[in-house]
Design a protein around this motif. Structure first.
Motif, PDB file in Angstrom:
ATOM      1  N   LYS A   1      15.681   8.050  27.509  1.00  0.00           N
ATOM      2  CA  LYS A   1      14.547   7.132  27.531  1.00  0.00           C
ATOM      3  C   LYS A   1      13.859   7.304  28.874  1.00  0.00           C
ATOM      4  N   ILE A   2      12.569   7.616  28.838  1.00  0.00           N
ATOM      5  CA  ILE A   2      11.798   7.852  30.059  1.00  0.00           C
ATOM      6  C   ILE A   2      10.786   6.740  30.234  1.00  0.00           C
ATOM      7  N   ASP A   3      10.737   6.161  31.415  1.00  0.00           N
ATOM      8  CA  ASP A   3       9.743   5.145  31.739  1.00  0.00           C
ATOM      9  C   ASP A   3       8.887   5.700  32.872  1.00  0.00           C
ATOM     10  N   TYR A   4       7.709   6.243  32.528  1.00  0.00           N
ATOM     11  CA  TYR A   4       6.866   6.855  33.541  1.00  0.00           C
ATOM     12  C   TYR A   4       6.461   5.855  34.617  1.00  0.00           C
ATOM     13  N   ARG A   5       6.211   4.615  34.218  1.00  0.00           N
ATOM     14  CA  ARG A   5       5.758   3.620  35.191  1.00  0.00           C
ATOM     15  C   ARG A   5       6.838   3.357  36.232  1.00  0.00           C
ATOM     16  N   GLU A   6       8.093   3.360  35.792  1.00  0.00           N
ATOM     17  CA  GLU A   6       9.188   3.158  36.738  1.00  0.00           C
ATOM     18  C   GLU A   6       9.403   4.393  37.600  1.00  0.00           C
ATOM     19  N   MET A   7       9.333   5.571  36.975  1.00  0.00           N
ATOM     20  CA  MET A   7       9.562   6.817  37.695  1.00  0.00           C
ATOM     21  C   MET A   7       8.553   7.031  38.821  1.00  0.00           C
TER      22      MET A   7
ATOM     23  N   GLY B   1      -4.820  -1.200  35.313  1.00  0.00           N
ATOM     24  CA  GLY B   1      -3.938  -2.179  34.683  1.00  0.00           C
ATOM     25  C   GLY B   1      -2.674  -1.528  34.170  1.00  0.00           C
ATOM     26  N   ASP B   2      -2.245  -1.964  32.986  1.00  0.00           N
ATOM     27  CA  ASP B   2      -1.097  -1.359  32.324  1.00  0.00           C
ATOM     28  C   ASP B   2      -1.534  -0.436  31.200  1.00  0.00           C
ATOM     29  N   ASP B   3      -2.792   0.002  31.241  1.00  0.00           N
ATOM     30  CA  ASP B   3      -3.341   0.769  30.129  1.00  0.00           C
ATOM     31  C   ASP B   3      -3.525   2.249  30.416  1.00  0.00           C
TER      32      ASP B   3
ATOM     33  N   GLU C   1     -12.193   6.797  40.475  1.00  0.00           N
ATOM     34  CA  GLU C   1     -13.226   5.941  41.072  1.00  0.00           C
ATOM     35  C   GLU C   1     -13.251   4.566  40.402  1.00  0.00           C
ATOM     36  N   ILE C   2     -13.094   4.544  39.078  1.00  0.00           N
ATOM     37  CA  ILE C   2     -13.049   3.269  38.356  1.00  0.00           C
ATOM     38  C   ILE C   2     -11.825   2.466  38.779  1.00  0.00           C
ATOM     39  N   ALA C   3     -10.682   3.133  38.887  1.00  0.00           N
ATOM     40  CA  ALA C   3      -9.443   2.442  39.271  1.00  0.00           C
ATOM     41  C   ALA C   3      -9.528   1.903  40.695  1.00  0.00           C
ATOM     42  N   ALA C   4     -10.221   2.626  41.576  1.00  0.00           N
ATOM     43  CA  ALA C   4     -10.312   2.209  42.978  1.00  0.00           C
ATOM     44  C   ALA C   4     -11.215   1.002  43.171  1.00  0.00           C
ATOM     45  N   ASP C   5     -12.098   0.751  42.198  1.00  0.00           N
ATOM     46  CA  ASP C   5     -13.024  -0.383  42.300  1.00  0.00           C
ATOM     47  C   ASP C   5     -12.333  -1.632  41.769  1.00  0.00           C
ATOM     48  N   ALA C   6     -11.493  -2.240  42.607  1.00  0.00           N
ATOM     49  CA  ALA C   6     -10.678  -3.376  42.179  1.00  0.00           C
ATOM     50  C   ALA C   6     -11.506  -4.579  41.748  1.00  0.00           C
ATOM     51  N   GLY C   7     -12.746  -4.688  42.228  1.00  0.00           N
ATOM     52  CA  GLY C   7     -13.573  -5.847  41.889  1.00  0.00           C
ATOM     53  C   GLY C   7     -14.337  -5.711  40.590  1.00  0.00           C
ATOM     54  N   ASN C   8     -14.174  -4.581  39.914  1.00  0.00           N
ATOM     55  CA  ASN C   8     -14.904  -4.347  38.669  1.00  0.00           C
ATOM     56  C   ASN C   8     -14.175  -4.994  37.505  1.00  0.00           C
ATOM     57  N   ALA C   9     -14.730  -6.082  36.980  1.00  0.00           N
ATOM     58  CA  ALA C   9     -14.084  -6.786  35.869  1.00  0.00           C
ATOM     59  C   ALA C   9     -14.181  -6.009  34.568  1.00  0.00           C
ATOM     60  N   ASP C  10     -15.084  -5.040  34.526  1.00  0.00           N
ATOM     61  CA  ASP C  10     -15.285  -4.256  33.309  1.00  0.00           C
ATOM     62  C   ASP C  10     -14.657  -2.868  33.417  1.00  0.00           C
ATOM     63  N   SER C  11     -13.653  -2.730  34.264  1.00  0.00           N
ATOM     64  CA  SER C  11     -13.071  -1.409  34.508  1.00  0.00           C
ATOM     65  C   SER C  11     -12.495  -0.790  33.237  1.00  0.00           C
ATOM     66  N   LEU C  12     -11.856  -1.595  32.399  1.00  0.00           N
ATOM     67  CA  LEU C  12     -11.260  -1.047  31.184  1.00  0.00           C
ATOM     68  C   LEU C  12     -12.338  -0.580  30.208  1.00  0.00           C
ATOM     69  N   ALA C  13     -13.423  -1.348  30.100  1.00  0.00           N
ATOM     70  CA  ALA C  13     -14.530  -0.942  29.232  1.00  0.00           C
ATOM     71  C   ALA C  13     -15.158   0.349  29.741  1.00  0.00           C
ATOM     72  N   CYS C  14     -15.315   0.464  31.063  1.00  0.00           N
ATOM     73  CA  CYS C  14     -15.858   1.689  31.654  1.00  0.00           C
ATOM     74  C   CYS C  14     -14.932   2.870  31.383  1.00  0.00           C
TER      75      CYS C  14
END
Length: 293
Positions: free
Chosen positions: A6-12, A24-26, A146-159
């Motif tokens: 079982k591999i958990d990339y997020r943990e690794m 996020g977690d997406d 660039e999208i991930a680095a913009d922490a204040g962007n509430a629409d980051s997932l939509a972008c």
């Protein structure tokens, strides 16, 4: 039961992946990804994963189907699939993108054509990458960072969804043009669809009739399809998923055995206990105790 890692990339990669490589977690973007020791075994894919292989030869097995890897290519496998990667140069994988099921579902709803692309990916998970596609993938990774680095962007997932459809899947569409499935591809396709359904429903639906009905085929043909592509009967895989989840829940030690039995669709702890002992050789309580030592 066959041992599968079982591999958990997020943990690794929790200590290695900067915040500008996560949305996020997406979405998780992994630079300088290399196949370390955990990939020497068959494993259950923890996410919808795209590996860019720069060079080298080898193969990848997805749900028992083996595919050749040769030169610069993209290797695709989806969450819950059983994967084994055998590539000569274990440092030849430069980067990877891992998408959550939720994000993938958002893509489905955004584009009808995307479901056709996903079907093509299931049938052939290894895609050659030419120079123009490589440049588009480079642009996609930079844009997503660039999208991930913009922490204040509430629409980051939509972008991120929009850029994934335009920059990522856009250039890959020519590689995944839907083709009329020949009779030889029907069995691998139905087998992959069985695993997609199993991943969602195995906790409550243990009957093979449920899956054959969902696929509009007979129990016998479901057996033929899964057996021909994996060498195992569909009932084996139902039990495999149940045991994998049962062990996970027992090791986490957060739920009682009664609660685990209920969560996994058993009529009671007695039925769950018989099932667990049959496959593991010890009681669920003994297994839990051994994990806590």
């Amino acid at each position: 039961m066959k041992k599968v890692k079982k591999i958990d990339y997020r943990e690794m990669f929790s200590q290695k992946v900067a915040e500008d490589h996560r949305i996020g977690d997406d979405i998780l973007l992994l630079d300088m990804f290399s196949l370390d020791s955990v990939h020497e075994y068959e494993f259950v894919s923890p996410g919808n994963t795209f590996l860019e292989v720069l060079e080298g030869q080898g193969s990848i097995s997805v749900n028992g189907n083996r595919h050749a890897v040769n030169g610069h290519c993209l290797v695709v496998y989806f969450q819950g699939q059983f994967v084994r990667i055998d590539i000569e140069d274990r440092n030849s994988v430069q980067r990877a993108a891992v998408f959550s099921d939720r994000f993938m579902e958002e893509l489905y709803h955004s584009s009808i054509k995307f479901s056709d692309i996903r079907t093509s990916m299931i049938e052939n998970p290894v895609i050659p990458v030419d120079a123009p596609t490589s440049r588009r993938l480079d642009l996609y990774v930079r844009t997503m960072c660039e999208i991930a680095a913009d922490a204040g962007n509430a629409d980051s997932l939509a972008c991120a969804k929009f850029e994934t459809l335009s920059l990522f899947y856009g250039p890959l569409r020519k590689c995944f043009a839907p083709k009329k499935r020949s009779r030889s591809l029907r069995k691998p396709y139905l087998s992959s669809e069985f695993f997609s359904l199993l991943k969602v429903h195995f906790r409550k639906e243990h009957r093979l009739g449920f899956y054959s009905d969902m696929l509009n085929i007979t129990d016998r043909y479901l057996y033929v399809c899964v057996m021909s592509t994996t060498g195992r009967a569909p009932s084996y895989w139902v039990d495999f998923y149940l045991m994998l989840e049962a062990k996970k829940l027992l090791m986490e030690n957060e739920l009682s055995i009664n609660q685990i039995a209920d969560r996994l669709g058993f009529s009671g702890p007695s039925q769950f206990g018989k099932f667990f002992r049959k496959h593991e050789g010890v009681s669920s309580g003994t297994f839990r105790n051994s994990c806590s030592k």
